[in-house]
Design a protein around this motif. Structure first.
Motif, mmCIF file in Angstrom:
data_model
loop_
_atom_site.group_PDB
_atom_site.id
_atom_site.type_symbol
_atom_site.label_atom_id
_atom_site.label_comp_id
_atom_site.label_asym_id
_atom_site.label_seq_id
_atom_site.Cartn_x
_atom_site.Cartn_y
_atom_site.Cartn_z
ATOM 1 N N ASP A 118 36.343 9.967 -0.531
ATOM 2 C CA ASP A 118 35.442 10.483 0.175
ATOM 3 C C ASP A 118 34.408 9.101 0.807
ATOM 4 O O ASP A 118 33.578 8.743 -0.163
ATOM 5 C CB ASP A 118 34.623 11.676 -0.371
ATOM 6 C CG ASP A 118 33.357 12.178 0.453
ATOM 7 O OD1 ASP A 118 32.919 11.476 1.376
ATOM 8 O OD2 ASP A 118 33.583 13.599 0.528
ATOM 9 N N ASN A 123 27.043 11.059 10.465
ATOM 10 C CA ASN A 123 26.787 12.081 11.047
ATOM 11 C C ASN A 123 26.935 12.152 12.702
ATOM 12 O O ASN A 123 26.539 11.438 13.430
ATOM 13 C CB ASN A 123 25.322 12.648 10.574
ATOM 14 C CG ASN A 123 25.220 12.757 9.277
ATOM 15 O OD1 ASN A 123 26.057 13.457 8.583
ATOM 16 N ND2 ASN A 123 24.218 12.158 8.783
ATOM 17 N N HIS A 132 25.266 3.963 5.779
ATOM 18 C CA HIS A 132 26.674 4.209 5.984
ATOM 19 C C HIS A 132 27.636 3.223 6.250
ATOM 20 O O HIS A 132 28.804 3.381 5.862
ATOM 21 C CB HIS A 132 26.794 5.160 7.323
ATOM 22 C CG HIS A 132 26.096 6.466 7.096
ATOM 23 N ND1 HIS A 132 25.005 7.001 8.283
ATOM 24 C CD2 HIS A 132 26.536 7.614 6.547
ATOM 25 C CE1 HIS A 132 24.890 8.118 7.803
ATOM 26 N NE2 HIS A 132 25.661 8.496 6.999
ATOM 27 N N TYR A 314 24.802 22.474 2.809
ATOM 28 C CA TYR A 314 25.592 21.173 2.306
ATOM 29 C C TYR A 314 26.111 21.517 0.979
ATOM 30 O O TYR A 314 27.254 20.826 0.700
ATOM 31 C CB TYR A 314 24.376 20.161 2.295
ATOM 32 C CG TYR A 314 24.938 18.598 2.216
ATOM 33 C CD1 TYR A 314 26.042 17.931 2.856
ATOM 34 C CD2 TYR A 314 24.524 17.730 0.980
ATOM 35 C CE1 TYR A 314 26.300 16.627 2.779
ATOM 36 C CE2 TYR A 314 24.831 16.535 0.576
ATOM 37 C CZ TYR A 314 25.744 15.943 1.686
ATOM 38 O OH TYR A 314 26.304 14.835 1.298
ATOM 39 N N ASP A 318 30.011 21.362 0.073
ATOM 40 C CA ASP A 318 30.734 20.572 -1.051
ATOM 41 C C ASP A 318 31.559 21.127 -2.114
ATOM 42 O O ASP A 318 32.347 20.818 -2.717
ATOM 43 C CB ASP A 318 29.591 19.500 -1.597
ATOM 44 C CG ASP A 318 29.648 18.033 -0.878
ATOM 45 O OD1 ASP A 318 30.835 17.673 -0.523
ATOM 46 O OD2 ASP A 318 28.513 17.540 -0.808
ATOM 47 N N GLN A 342 21.649 10.840 -3.535
ATOM 48 C CA GLN A 342 22.632 12.152 -3.745
ATOM 49 C C GLN A 342 23.054 12.349 -4.942
ATOM 50 O O GLN A 342 23.868 13.191 -5.294
ATOM 51 C CB GLN A 342 23.716 12.359 -2.525
ATOM 52 C CG GLN A 342 22.876 12.106 -1.069
ATOM 53 C CD GLN A 342 23.876 12.594 -0.101
ATOM 54 O OE1 GLN A 342 24.765 13.277 -0.183
ATOM 55 N NE2 GLN A 342 23.916 12.231 1.177
HETATM 56 N N1 ARG Z 1 27.028 13.195 5.848
HETATM 57 C C1 ARG Z 1 26.445 12.774 4.559
HETATM 58 C C2 ARG Z 1 25.274 11.733 4.888
HETATM 59 O O1 ARG Z 1 25.096 10.976 6.026
HETATM 60 C C3 ARG Z 1 27.342 12.266 3.518
HETATM 61 C C4 ARG Z 1 28.478 12.946 3.247
HETATM 62 C C5 ARG Z 1 29.190 12.495 1.761
HETATM 63 N N2 ARG Z 1 30.107 13.393 1.377
HETATM 64 C C6 ARG Z 1 29.933 14.370 0.636
HETATM 65 N N3 ARG Z 1 31.055 15.298 0.481
HETATM 66 N N4 ARG Z 1 28.865 15.093 0.687
HETATM 67 O O2 ARG Z 1 24.382 11.635 3.984
#
Ligand code: ARG
Length: 581
Positions: A118, A123, A132, A314, A318, A342
């Motif tokens: 992953d 976004n 990113h 979120y 997940d 995270q």
């Molecule tokens: N879109 C999320 C962000 O910009 C990251 C996603 C990461 N992957 C996941 N499986 N949560 O922070």
């Protein structure tokens, strides 16, 4: 392809077993590089207690049993009981010949496993930020390396393409009109679109109300709303793909598996958690409380899987995602290359999935934490010259900086060549800077340092490779033609030849280490070191003007292998090897 370590470790184990019995065989004969020899083994000190014998005596008795014929030219016991081992030049020569003969350059393929990776995960309708950029670059290097090691890598781009915000975004799209310049901002300047959508809904309660209704309509799959949402997602895809193309990233549309993919699975996730007694309703929200996650005063921290308004978030997504990756994709390993902030989120997801039985013990999950990218003020890099930082502009800037360096170093090159090289060097510089720092450490984004030809930089390593290639150009010989023959000619005489050969022998174990520890910076450090070792070799050992034909051929063989290792190593990092520099 035996490295010095892999050759010597079993010999030492066997000698320990002969000297003291099989029950001590597993004593790990830790081997380290040493300034007194090629490698130093330290097994005697840990064994001393168990055997009740002075470590020096243990070392001497093991050395007496060691059969190092053909491998080492010297072995002695030093200090409190270390064993210093010096490899024989002839062993090094034949080992480096084997690497050179091997199309995989000593990188043995591993037993194939399914690795779900992953990474990137930007976004929709938001600018990809430098965070990113880093997860994209690190994730792509891991994908390339794990694939090269023989694994089935399933890339998953978990883009943010779902949530309440899309009501507002779709309403704004309707207001500006499909196909309008303002709509196309999603592709060219997503933050501007997002901001305009937000301003519109925040300044007008009617728009706000429509946005809410629209979010609900999307949730309920109203066909027209889904069509408009798809339109936005498609524009965002163009934007992502533009960045991926500019950075030479291997992600394609086939790897997209955004948050929306899991939408239908969310009620089931909640129902199962509730049925298993893992989730309970607290203040109207469905929450998972796990004893290992407590906040201040020991109060349990909840993982909210269904909000009190009935919405999912979120975390729920997940949980559905991890279940899908294990059950449907058959993952042996699930890797999340995502920002370090995270960390708690993923710990709670992993723990919940284990309790729920969605994540068996034999499946490894890792959050590959990505550290922040900082500006010169040591704050998270968000703006540049007062303006919001645009990733595309950043890449262009790097390419321009690389062009500047080239203009100075190679004014003789024609514009076409210069254009190609500037891209390869600029992009390589950004990627290398991201990759050469431990992925969980922060670093300061400094473009001029990144494109510099000196120091631990991408251009330095690229330049070293280009220089090796130029030796072949001057010699009128092609690299890679008659590799086998080249290889057979290698002999080791000069200490600088020896050092270079030893460095080449480590490539396989370095790449394996990147795959197991998920640390691309190890490969950067290796390539930087190889480039420096090559430089020292090239200074000490003339190649084209070697004293005799035999050493000229041998040195050309070492050069060819060095070039191939550098090119392959850079390719695993996703960095091009320029034709010349
Ligand atoms: N879109 C999320 C962000 O910009 C990251 C996603 C990461 N992957 C996941 N499986 N949560 O922070």
């Amino acid at each position: 392809m035996p490295s010095p370590h892999d050759t010597l470790a079993p010999l030492l184990s066997a000698a320990i077993a002969t000297a003291f019995g099989d029950e001590h065989r597993d004593a790990d004969p830790v081997l380290r590089p040493s300034q007194f020899a090629d490698l130093q083994a330290n097994f005697a000190l840990p064994l001393a207690k168990r055997l009740g014998m002075p470590p020096r005596e243990i070392a001497s008795r093991v050395v007496a049993e060691l059969d190092l014929a053909g491998v080492c030219s010297g072995v002695d016991v030093s200090g409190p009981g270390f064993v210093n081992l010096t490899l024989a030049d002839s062993w090094i020569a034949s080992a480096v010949r084997a690497v050179s003969d091997d199309p995989r350059l000593g990188v043995a393929a591993e037993q194939e496993r399914v690795v779900v990776l992953d990474y990137s995960a930007p976004n929709v309708a938001k600018e990809m930020h430098v965070g990113h950029l880093r997860t994209t670059v690190v994730g792509d290097a891991l994908a390339r390396t794990l694939e090269h090691l023989g694994h089935n890598v399933i890339r998953q781009n978990h883009v943010g393409d779902w949530g309440a915000n899309f009501g507002m975004l779709v309403e704004h799209l309707l207001a500006v009109g499909e196909g309008s310049e303002a709509a196309r901002l999603v592709e060219t300047d997503p933050n501007a679109f997002y901001q305009a959508a937000r301003d519109a809904s925040e300044s007008d309660p009617e728009v706000m109300a429509r946005a809410r209704a629209r979010a609900l309509a999307l949730q309920e799959r109203d066909p027209e709303t889904v069509r408009l949402w798809t339109y936005l997602v498609d524009l965002a895809k163009h934007y992502f793909n533009g960045i991926y193309a500019a950075l030479d990233i291997t992600l394609t549309d086939a790897d997209l598996a955004g948050e929306s993919t899991y939408n239908d699975a969310l009620p089931g996730v909640c129902a199962e958690l509730e049925a298993k007694g893992i989730a309970t309703v607290s203040d109207g929200a469905l929450c998972v409380f796990l004893p290992e996650f407590t906040g201040r005063e020991g109060k349990p921290v909840p993982l909210i899987v269904r909000k009190s308004d009935g919405g999912y978030g979120y975390a729920t997504t997940d949980l559905a995602t991890i279940r899908h990756r294990v059950e449907d994709l058959g993952a042996d390993r699930v890797l999340y290359v995502v920002g370090a902030p995270q960390s708690l989120h993923f710990q709670m997801i992993f723990a919940t999935a284990r309790v729920a039985g969605w994540l068996p013990d034999d499946v490894q999950v890792v959050h590959v934490q990505i550290g922040n990218v900082l500006g010169e003020d040591r704050k998270i890099l968000r703006t540049r010259e007062g303006k919001a930082l645009r990733l595309g502009a950043l890449v262009d800037e790097a390419v321009d900086a690389a062009r500047g360096v080239l203009d100075e170093a190679r004014p003789d090159l024609d514009p076409g060549t210069r254009h190609t090289l500037a891209r390869q060097i600029g992009v390589g510089a950004i990627k290398y800077a991201d990759l050469s720092v431990a992925h969980d450490s922060e670093y300061v984004f400094d473009l001029l340092r990144m494109v510099s030809l000196t120091g631990n930089t991408g251009p330095y390593v690229q330049y070293a490779a280009a220089r090796v290639r130029s030796i072949f150009r001057s010699a009128g010989v092609q690299i890679g033609v008659g590799e086998g023959e080249e290889a057979r000619r290698i002999v080791i005489g000069d200490p600088a030849e020896r050092a270079l050969a030893l460095a080449l022998l480590e490539f396989g174990s370095v790449v394996r280490g990147v795959g197991s520890e998920l640390e691309p910076h190890r490969l950067c450090a290796y390539l930087f070191d190889l480039a420096q070792t090559f430089s020292a070799f090239y200074e000490a050992c003339p190649v084209l003007k070697a004293p005799d034909a035999e050493s000229r051929e041998s040195r050309l063989g070492l050069c060819a292998t060095t070039f191939r290792v550098m090119e392959q190593g850079l390719a695993l990092l996703g960095i091009a090897t320029p034709d010349q520099m």
